[in-house]
Design an enzyme around this catalytic site. Structure first.
Site, PDB file in Angstrom:
ATOM      1  N   TYR A 168      -2.253  -0.682  10.282  1.00 22.79           N
ATOM      2  CA  TYR A 168      -2.212  -1.189   8.526  1.00 22.79           C
ATOM      3  C   TYR A 168      -1.064  -0.701   7.995  1.00 22.79           C
ATOM      4  CZ  TYR A 168      -4.065  -1.108   4.082  1.00 22.79           C
ATOM      5  OH  TYR A 168      -4.180  -1.391   2.610  1.00 22.79           O
ATOM      6  N   SER A 191       0.934  -1.079   0.012  1.00 24.34           N
ATOM      7  CA  SER A 191       0.070  -0.129  -0.062  1.00 24.34           C
ATOM      8  C   SER A 191       0.947   1.103  -0.029  1.00 24.34           C
ATOM      9  CB  SER A 191      -0.928   0.029   1.261  1.00 24.34           C
ATOM     10  OG  SER A 191      -1.415   1.077   1.581  1.00 24.34           O
TER      11      SER A 191
HETATM   12  P1  NDP Z   1     -11.470  -5.984   0.501  1.00 20.29           P
HETATM   13  O1  NDP Z   1     -11.712  -5.454   1.796  1.00 20.29           O
HETATM   14  O2  NDP Z   1     -12.451  -5.246  -0.406  1.00 20.29           O
HETATM   15  O3  NDP Z   1     -11.156  -7.348   0.267  1.00 20.29           O
HETATM   16  C1  NDP Z   1     -10.348  -8.059   1.215  1.00 20.29           C
HETATM   17  C2  NDP Z   1     -10.427  -9.734   1.106  1.00 20.29           C
HETATM   18  O4  NDP Z   1      -9.540 -10.282   2.076  1.00 20.29           O
HETATM   19  C3  NDP Z   1     -11.963  -9.964   1.353  1.00 20.29           C
HETATM   20  O5  NDP Z   1     -12.339 -11.235   0.490  1.00 20.29           O
HETATM   21  C4  NDP Z   1     -12.177 -10.343   2.760  1.00 20.29           C
HETATM   22  O6  NDP Z   1     -12.911 -11.448   3.234  1.00 20.29           O
HETATM   23  C5  NDP Z   1     -10.565 -11.174   3.012  1.00 20.29           C
HETATM   24  N1  NDP Z   1     -10.067 -11.166   4.242  1.00 20.29           N
HETATM   25  C6  NDP Z   1     -10.023 -10.247   5.338  1.00 20.29           C
HETATM   26  N2  NDP Z   1      -9.982 -10.559   6.374  1.00 20.29           N
HETATM   27  C7  NDP Z   1      -9.811 -11.934   6.537  1.00 20.29           C
HETATM   28  C8  NDP Z   1      -9.524 -13.080   7.142  1.00 20.29           C
HETATM   29  N3  NDP Z   1      -9.109 -12.667   8.371  1.00 20.29           N
HETATM   30  N4  NDP Z   1      -9.358 -14.192   6.835  1.00 20.29           N
HETATM   31  C9  NDP Z   1      -9.589 -14.479   5.426  1.00 20.29           C
HETATM   32  N5  NDP Z   1     -10.084 -13.581   4.612  1.00 20.29           N
HETATM   33  C10 NDP Z   1     -10.107 -12.131   4.957  1.00 20.29           C
HETATM   34  O7  NDP Z   1     -10.077  -5.371   0.313  1.00 20.29           O
HETATM   35  P2  NDP Z   1      -9.402  -4.834  -1.261  1.00 20.29           P
HETATM   36  O8  NDP Z   1      -9.636  -5.584  -2.082  1.00 20.29           O
HETATM   37  O9  NDP Z   1      -9.533  -3.301  -1.065  1.00 20.29           O
HETATM   38  O10 NDP Z   1      -7.572  -5.025  -0.709  1.00 20.29           O
HETATM   39  C11 NDP Z   1      -7.016  -6.082  -1.386  1.00 20.29           C
HETATM   40  C12 NDP Z   1      -5.585  -5.637  -1.171  1.00 20.29           C
HETATM   41  O11 NDP Z   1      -5.071  -4.628  -1.580  1.00 20.29           O
HETATM   42  C13 NDP Z   1      -5.200  -5.542   0.432  1.00 20.29           C
HETATM   43  O12 NDP Z   1      -4.134  -6.025   0.801  1.00 20.29           O
HETATM   44  C14 NDP Z   1      -5.381  -4.169   0.593  1.00 20.29           C
HETATM   45  O13 NDP Z   1      -4.484  -3.769   1.774  1.00 20.29           O
HETATM   46  C15 NDP Z   1      -4.644  -3.737  -0.462  1.00 20.29           C
HETATM   47  N6  NDP Z   1      -4.768  -2.386  -0.821  1.00 20.29           N
HETATM   48  C16 NDP Z   1      -6.043  -1.910  -1.259  1.00 20.29           C
HETATM   49  C17 NDP Z   1      -6.117  -0.672  -1.629  1.00 20.29           C
HETATM   50  C18 NDP Z   1      -7.766  -0.206  -2.160  1.00 20.29           C
HETATM   51  O14 NDP Z   1      -7.725   1.042  -2.415  1.00 20.29           O
HETATM   52  N7  NDP Z   1      -8.853  -1.090  -2.150  1.00 20.29           N
HETATM   53  C19 NDP Z   1      -5.303   0.389  -1.803  1.00 20.29           C
HETATM   54  C20 NDP Z   1      -3.809  -0.213  -1.366  1.00 20.29           C
HETATM   55  C21 NDP Z   1      -3.511  -1.443  -0.929  1.00 20.29           C
HETATM   56  P3  NDP Z   1     -14.554 -11.086   3.385  1.00 20.29           P
HETATM   57  O15 NDP Z   1     -15.247 -10.897   2.003  1.00 20.29           O
HETATM   58  O16 NDP Z   1     -14.830 -12.489   3.793  1.00 20.29           O
HETATM   59  O17 NDP Z   1     -14.459  -9.964   4.188  1.00 20.29           O
END
Ligand code: NDP
Length: 250
Positions: free
Chosen positions: A165, A152
């Site tokens: 985070y 990130s």
């Molecule tokens: P989302 O929150 O939309 O999706 C995250 C996914 O991770 C979901 O499917 C969620 O499951 C799963 N997850 C979260 N916690 C757990 C857990 N305890 N066990 C198993 N699965 C889990 O996130 P994004 O798609 O936005 O982000 C994806 C990656 O990109 C992350 O690493 C984030 O830090 C990074 N990122 C995102 C940015 C953005 O603007 N979106 C910017 C910079 C980095 P569930 O659906 O069940 O909640």
């Protein structure tokens, strides 16, 4: 020049995607499968994994393997189960996209609840370490393996109120560098980090509730870089930090 992946770029490869139920992970899993990969869908909510599983099965690639697991409770025995499950079903592994993360509260360090701090580190760092450690023996047997860790902007420069985070993403970058260095003599495996930048997902909406999501790129728009790093065209590239926004083909 933009990257144009071939249709069968990932044919024959088995790729694990964590957080495959939603957001960027969901789109990445679908995209990898569309390019010929067999995917292992790791995530917390079974119904979301089943829905992406159904979607992928429709276009006729190999059926995915669903691994419903809460990374907040991931431990040594979950690691062993994950490794054995992949070995039993596919017999090999060629890619690992660490994508699952949680945001935690956006509050000053002075007020940051310790329990939340621990939870963010468990999901974003400790589980990532355990998954990596358990899958490395399989990845090292591949002819061409790729590990991508999701970073990130606040994993490269800390900013106020991003607390655990941000610290967890710095730890992610460090894990990437250490691992890439340890594996640098093994030409069949590469390890890189990728910052998707602001993207239209649930996490982003939670981090910036005032923002209009329509102003943000979708996960689909980021897929060329994900495909490039996961596929053979990035062979030899390791220990690098990528940003979707500034990425240019070498
Ligand atoms: P989302 O929150 O939309 O999706 C995250 C996914 O991770 C979901 O499917 C969620 O499951 C799963 N997850 C979260 N916690 C757990 C857990 N305890 N066990 C198993 N699965 C889990 O996130 P994004 O798609 O936005 O982000 C994806 C990656 O990109 C992350 O690493 C984030 O830090 C990074 N990122 C995102 C940015 C953005 O603007 N979106 C910017 C910079 C980095 P569930 O659906 O069940 O909640």
């Amino acid at each position: 020049m933009s990257y144009v992946p071939t249709e069968d770029l990932l044919k024959g490869r088995v790729i694990v995607v964590t957080g495959a139920g939603d957001g960027i992970g969901r789109v990445a899993a679908r995209t990898f499968a569309q390019h010929g990969a067999s995917v292992v869908l790791v995530g917390r909510t079974r119904s979301k994994l089943e829905s992406i599983n159904d979607e992928i099965k429709q276009f006729g690639s190999t059926s995915p393997l669903i691994v419903p697991v809460d990374l907040a409770r991931f431990d040594d025995s979950s690691s062993t189960d994950l490794q054995n499950g992949i070995r039993d079903v596919f017999g090999h592994l060629d890619g690992l996209l660490h994508n699952a993360s949680i945001l935690g509260p956006k509050v000053p360090i002075e007020n940051y609840p310790y329990q939340d701090w621990q939870q963010v580190f468990q999901v974003n760092v400790h589980a990532q370490f355990l998954v990596t450690q358990s899958l490395l023996p399989l990845l090292r047997q591949s002819d061409d393996a790729s590990v991508i860790l999701t970073s990130s902007g606040v994993g490269r420069r800390g900013r106020a109120f991003w607390g655990a985070y941000s610290a967890s993403k710095f730890a992610t970058e460090s894990l990437m560098e250490v691992l890439a260095d340890e594996l640098s003599s093994e030409k069949n495996i590469r390890v890189n980090s990728l910052n998707p930048g602001g993207t239209r997902t649930t996490m982003r909406a939670r981090a910036y509730p005032e923002e209009d999501p329509a102003t943000l790129p979708t996960p689909e728009e980021h897929m060329p870089l994900y495909l490039y790093l996961m596929g053979p065209d990035s062979r030899g590239t390791t220990g690098q930090k990528f940003d979707v926004i500034s990425w240019n083909l070498p």
